[in-house]
Design a protein around this motif. Structure first.
Motif, PDB file in Angstrom:
ATOM      1  N   PRO A 100      17.649  66.652  44.445  1.00  0.00           N
ATOM      2  CA  PRO A 100      17.877  65.201  44.379  1.00  0.00           C
ATOM      3  C   PRO A 100      16.806  64.542  43.518  1.00  0.00           C
ATOM      4  N   VAL A 101      17.209  63.590  42.678  1.00  0.00           N
ATOM      5  CA  VAL A 101      16.292  62.974  41.708  1.00  0.00           C
ATOM      6  C   VAL A 101      16.432  61.459  41.758  1.00  0.00           C
ATOM      7  N   MET A 102      15.293  60.773  41.750  1.00  0.00           N
ATOM      8  CA  MET A 102      15.268  59.317  41.590  1.00  0.00           C
ATOM      9  C   MET A 102      14.653  59.014  40.232  1.00  0.00           C
ATOM     10  N   ARG A 120      10.437  59.839  36.839  1.00  0.00           N
ATOM     11  CA  ARG A 120      11.349  60.706  37.581  1.00  0.00           C
ATOM     12  C   ARG A 120      10.688  61.133  38.880  1.00  0.00           C
ATOM     13  N   GLY A 121      11.326  60.762  39.989  1.00  0.00           N
ATOM     14  CA  GLY A 121      10.819  61.142  41.299  1.00  0.00           C
ATOM     15  C   GLY A 121      11.526  62.374  41.822  1.00  0.00           C
ATOM     16  N   GLU A 213       9.568  60.329  47.432  1.00  0.00           N
ATOM     17  CA  GLU A 213       9.361  59.164  48.296  1.00  0.00           C
ATOM     18  C   GLU A 213       8.611  58.063  47.560  1.00  0.00           C
ATOM     19  N   GLY A 214       7.627  58.452  46.753  1.00  0.00           N
ATOM     20  CA  GLY A 214       6.881  57.457  45.995  1.00  0.00           C
ATOM     21  C   GLY A 214       7.757  56.749  44.978  1.00  0.00           C
ATOM     22  N   ALA A 215       8.647  57.478  44.300  1.00  0.00           N
ATOM     23  CA  ALA A 215       9.540  56.860  43.324  1.00  0.00           C
ATOM     24  C   ALA A 215      10.543  55.944  44.002  1.00  0.00           C
ATOM     25  N   GLN A 216      11.028  56.337  45.184  1.00  0.00           N
ATOM     26  CA  GLN A 216      11.968  55.488  45.909  1.00  0.00           C
ATOM     27  C   GLN A 216      11.321  54.155  46.285  1.00  0.00           C
ATOM     28  N   VAL A 228      22.019  63.906  41.637  1.00  0.00           N
ATOM     29  CA  VAL A 228      21.672  65.210  42.194  1.00  0.00           C
ATOM     30  C   VAL A 228      21.925  66.260  41.124  1.00  0.00           C
ATOM     31  N   ASP A 229      20.908  67.066  40.840  1.00  0.00           N
ATOM     32  CA  ASP A 229      21.013  68.126  39.831  1.00  0.00           C
ATOM     33  C   ASP A 229      21.300  69.459  40.499  1.00  0.00           C
TER      34      ASP A 229
END
Length: 418
Positions: A100-102, A120-121, A213-216, A228-229
Motif C-alpha cells: 500500500p502506498v500514499m 511517497r509514504g 503513517e507519517g505520509a498519511q 496499492v502496488d
C-alpha cells in the motif's frame, strides 16, 4: 561441400598479386566494412537493450507491475483489501508482494532552494524489499526510519545543500487544511535521516520517502492510501493477474499494469531500437555490395584462369563454389572479428565513455537528459549471434551473381585470341 581444389583456389584468389592490388584493396574494404558494421550494430543494440532493461526494471520496480486505484482518489480499509486480494488463487500464485502506498506532490524547501518532489509514504519493510539491488543507502538503515523522518534522493539532497539530520520543509498544496479563507497549504519540517542513490536520475533528484503513517498524517489522509502496488514474479505475465483483479474488485476500482502506465515510454524505446537496427544494418548491406564489386572485378581479372580451369575439366558448379567460398569467407572473417570487437566495446562501454569524457573534458552522458547516471549495456547472446549470421548470409547472397558470372564464362571465347 567444398573439395580441396575448390578451397585452395578460392583462398588463392583472396591473396591477390601486386598487379591485382586494386582488387585486393576492395576485398579489404569489404572485410573492414562488415567488421565495423557488425561491431557497431552489436554495441548499439547492447546499449539499447541496456537502456530498455535498466529503465524498465527501475521504473517498473518502484511503481509495481500491477497497480490498483480507486476513482475517488483514496482507498480506505486498504489492509482488508490487501487480504482480500491475497485470497485470490491466481493472484497468490503470481505475486511476490503487495504494497500500500500514499503518494502526493510536494514542494521541498531548504537553504533558500526550492524543488518539486514526489512524496511517497510506504512501510519501511516494503521499501527495503522493493529497492533495486544496486541502490546505495547512506545514513540510517531503512528499518531505523521512524515517523516524521525522511529518506531523500541523494541528488535532490545535494542540490538543496542538505547533510544528514538537516531539516527540510515540505509544502503540500493539494492536501491542505480547509479554512474560511480557502484551503491553506500544509507546511511542515522533517529531518533527513537517510539518502539513497538508485542510479536513475528521475528518482535520485525527485523522490522523498517517509513512513506510511507519517505520509498519511502529513497529506491529511488518515487511514487511506492513494493506491496499492502488486509486484509479480514475472513482470511479463500481468494480464492474468489484472483480469483476476478486475473480476473480484467492486465497482470504482481501476486496475492498470506497467505497460499501461508507461505505454508511451515503452513504445518509444521499442521503435527507437527497431529504427537503429535498420539504419545500422545498412552499413553491413553497403559492405556486402563491396563484395559484389570486388568479386566482379576478380572474375574479370581471372577470366583466363577460369577458362583454363574449365578446359582441364573443372565443372561450372565447381567454379561457382570457388567464388561463393571466396566472397563468403570475406563476410565470415569480417563478422567474426566484428563480433569480437563489438562484444569487447559493449562490455567496457562505460569505461570508454569515462575515458573520452576525461580526454575531451565534455560530459557525453548528462544524467538529467538520459535518466541514468551511467551508460548501460546488456549483451544478448541471441542478438549477437543473429547479427553475425545475418552478416554472413548477406555476404553469401552478395556472391551469387559474381559466382554465376564466373560459372557462365565460355572458355572458347576467352582463349580464342590467346
Amino acid at each position: 561441400m567444398f573439395t580441396k581444389l575448390e578451397t585452395k583456389i578460392a583462398f588463392r584468389y583472396l591473396r591477390a598479386k601486386r598487379k591485382e592490388g586494386f582488387v585486393s584493396v576492395i576485398s579489404w574494404v569489404s572485410l573492414l566494412g562488415i567488421m565495423l558494421g557488425v561491431a557497431t550494430l552489436i554495441v548499439v543494440m547492447s546499449v539499447m537493450s541496456g537502456f530498455h532493461h535498466t529503465l524498465l526494471s527501475r521504473i517498473v520496480g518502484m511503481n509495481g507491475h500491477v497497480v490498483v486505484y480507486h476513482q475517488n482518489g483514496a482507498i480506505s480499509d486498504y489492509d482488508f483489501l490487501v487480504d482480500k486480494i491475497k485470497q485470490n488463487k491466481i493472484v497468490a500464485a503470481n505475486i511476490n508482494g503487495i504494497v500500500p502506498v500514499m503518494e502526493g506532490q510536494v514542494m521541498a524547501s531548504a537553504n533558500g532552494v526550492n524543488s518539486g518532489a514526489m512524496l511517497r509514504g510506504m512501510r519501511m519493510t516494503d521499501l527495503a524489499a522493493i529497492t533495486a539491488a544496486g541502490t546505495k543507502i547512506y545514513g540510517n538503515e531503512l528499518s531505523d526510519i521512524a515517523d516524521g523522518q525522511l529518506v531523500m534522493g541523494q541528488v535532490l539532497a545535494r542540490n538543496m545543500r542538505l547533510t544528514m539530520n538537516d531539516s527540510v520543509t515540505l509544502i503540500a498544496a493539494n492536501n491542505g487544511t480547509p479554512t474560511a479563507f480557502g484551503t491553506m497549504p500544509r507546511i511542515m519540517s522533517y529531518p533527513v535521516k537517510s539518502t539513497f542513490l538508485m542510479g536513475m536520475y528521475e528518482y535520485d533528484s525527485g523522490f522523498i520517502f517517509m513512513t506510511l503513517e507519517g505520509a498519511q498524517k502529513y497529506l491529511n489522509s488518515p487511514d487511506s492510501v492513494s493506491h496499492v502496488d502488486l509486484f509479480l514474479r514475472n513482470p511479463e505475465k500481468t494480464d492474468a493477474v489484472a483480469d483476476a483483479l478486475r473480476g473480484m474488485l467492486p465497482p470504482g476500482f481501476v486496475v492498470r499494469d506497467w505497460r499501461d502506465l508507461n505505454k508511451g515510454f515503452v513504445g518509444a524505446l521499442q521503435v527507437e531500437r527497431n529504427v537503429m537496427f535498420l539504419i545500422l544494418m545498412l552499413i553491413i548491406i553497403v559492405a556486402a555490395f563491396n563484395i559484389v564489386s570486388s568479386l566482379v572485378m576478380l572474375v574479370k581479372d581471372k577470366s583466363r584462369d577460369i577458362a583454363v580451369l574449365r578446359t582441364v575439366g573443372v565443372s561450372r558448379n565447381s567454379m561457382m563454389k570457388i567464388f561463393v567460398l571466396a566472397g563468403t569467407s570475406i563476410g565470415a572473417i569480417g563478422a567474426v572479428f566484428g563480433t569480437a570487437l563489438g562484444i569487447v566495446v559493449a562490455r567496457y562501454i562505460e569505461d570508454i565513455r569515462q575515458f573520452i569524457q576525461w580526454a575531451t573534458g565534455r560530459n557525453l552522458f548528462p544524467p538529467e537528459m538520459y535518466f541514468l547516471s551511467e551508460l548501460p549495456s546488456r549483451i544478448d547472446p541471441v542478438s549477437v549471434a543473429g547479427i553475425a549470421i545475418v552478416a554472413i548470409m548477406l555476404s553469401f547472397l552478395a556472391t551469387l551473381y559474381p559466382a554465376w558470372r564466373a560459372a557462365k564464362t565460355d572458355p572458347v571465347e576467352v582463349l580464342r585470341y590467346e
